[in-house]
Design a protein around this motif. Sequence first.
Motif, PDB file in Angstrom:
ATOM      1  N   UNK A 106      13.736   9.171 -51.604  1.00 25.76           N
ATOM      2  CA  UNK A 106      15.082   9.719 -51.437  1.00 25.76           C
ATOM      3  C   UNK A 106      15.956   8.643 -50.797  1.00 25.76           C
ATOM      4  N   UNK A 107      17.135   8.434 -51.356  1.00 28.01           N
ATOM      5  CA  UNK A 107      18.039   7.409 -50.831  1.00 28.01           C
ATOM      6  C   UNK A 107      18.464   7.747 -49.407  1.00 28.01           C
ATOM      7  N   UNK A 108      18.877   6.728 -48.658  1.00 25.22           N
ATOM      8  CA  UNK A 108      19.229   6.922 -47.247  1.00 25.22           C
ATOM      9  C   UNK A 108      20.402   7.880 -47.059  1.00 25.22           C
ATOM     10  N   UNK A 112      20.312  10.597 -53.954  1.00 25.52           N
ATOM     11  CA  UNK A 112      19.553  10.246 -55.159  1.00 25.52           C
ATOM     12  C   UNK A 112      18.059  10.284 -54.882  1.00 25.52           C
ATOM     13  N   UNK A 113      17.343  11.029 -55.725  1.00 21.07           N
ATOM     14  CA  UNK A 113      15.890  11.143 -55.657  1.00 21.07           C
ATOM     15  C   UNK A 113      15.309  10.437 -56.882  1.00 21.07           C
ATOM     16  N   UNK A 114      14.382   9.502 -56.648  1.00 21.28           N
ATOM     17  CA  UNK A 114      13.771   8.761 -57.753  1.00 21.28           C
ATOM     18  C   UNK A 114      12.500   9.455 -58.223  1.00 21.28           C
ATOM     19  N   UNK A 115      12.339   9.520 -59.546  1.00 18.78           N
ATOM     20  CA  UNK A 115      11.128  10.036 -60.183  1.00 18.78           C
ATOM     21  C   UNK A 115      10.667   8.997 -61.201  1.00 18.78           C
ATOM     22  N   UNK A 116      10.074   7.870 -60.730  1.00 19.75           N
ATOM     23  CA  UNK A 116       9.686   6.823 -61.674  1.00 19.75           C
ATOM     24  C   UNK A 116       8.615   7.319 -62.650  1.00 19.75           C
ATOM     25  N   UNK A 144      20.243   5.567 -66.295  1.00 18.18           N
ATOM     26  CA  UNK A 144      21.318   5.958 -67.209  1.00 18.18           C
ATOM     27  C   UNK A 144      21.776   7.396 -67.003  1.00 18.18           C
ATOM     28  N   UNK A 145      20.869   8.275 -66.597  1.00 21.45           N
ATOM     29  CA  UNK A 145      21.253   9.672 -66.405  1.00 21.45           C
ATOM     30  C   UNK A 145      20.622  10.208 -65.126  1.00 21.45           C
ATOM     31  N   UNK A 146      21.231  11.266 -64.613  1.00 24.69           N
ATOM     32  CA  UNK A 146      20.667  11.962 -63.457  1.00 24.69           C
ATOM     33  C   UNK A 146      21.031  13.431 -63.567  1.00 24.69           C
ATOM     34  N   UNK A 152      20.801  14.385 -56.585  1.00 22.21           N
ATOM     35  CA  UNK A 152      20.623  14.080 -58.006  1.00 22.21           C
ATOM     36  C   UNK A 152      19.252  13.452 -58.186  1.00 22.21           C
ATOM     37  N   UNK A 153      18.608  13.743 -59.301  1.00 21.69           N
ATOM     38  CA  UNK A 153      17.301  13.166 -59.600  1.00 21.69           C
ATOM     39  C   UNK A 153      17.411  12.320 -60.844  1.00 21.69           C
ATOM     40  N   UNK A 154      16.671  11.211 -60.848  1.00 19.74           N
ATOM     41  CA  UNK A 154      16.700  10.322 -61.994  1.00 19.74           C
ATOM     42  C   UNK A 154      15.346   9.684 -62.208  1.00 19.74           C
ATOM     43  N   UNK A 155      15.088   9.356 -63.454  1.00 19.33           N
ATOM     44  CA  UNK A 155      13.939   8.524 -63.823  1.00 19.33           C
ATOM     45  C   UNK A 155      14.536   7.171 -64.192  1.00 19.33           C
TER      46      UNK A 155
END
Length: 164
Positions: A106-108, A112-116, A144-146, A152-155
């Motif tokens: 999760x970004x500071x 934004x939450x990353x889901x690699x 490109x998308x979230x 917001x979550x993104x891969x």
Amino acid sequence: MTNFLSFTGRVMGIENFPIMTNDPNVGCYKLFTLTDMDGSTVNFVVGPATYFVRHEKVRVGDIVTGYYDANAPAPLIYPPQYPAIVMAKVHSDYLVTVSFFNSQLLSSDGTLQLNPSRQTEIVLENGQDFNGNIGNRDLIVIYSTSTRSIPAQTTPSTIIVICY
């Protein structure tokens, strides 16, 4: 952990920036002057250690985002002048976020939450593969998308690990 802030604007000028009198490295440091749509101006000192996303060349007229450390010392002048850590051209086909991401990715700022995925490229600034844990690190994230959720979550397509 770096406290990243950013400023987005059109590049109005790029000039050599001497870092000392009789600087033997003239040309190695540049001063990028950016002006946003509201007319605010920020100068970024760009040096050999500044990372350019996708290694793109920036020219006068380009719209870019400069990322800097909000806790780093900066001269009290107008327009403000910051050492650039990351510079990214603004594109319509992808977004860039630079932040510290915790162990849950999760970004500071909590936005934004990353889901690699297995397709996410995870590399160092020099382009070499990174095989360690990406949590609790400063990261450059290209996606490109979230989702429209909070956060917001993104891969991401690419994660670049900033090593100091």
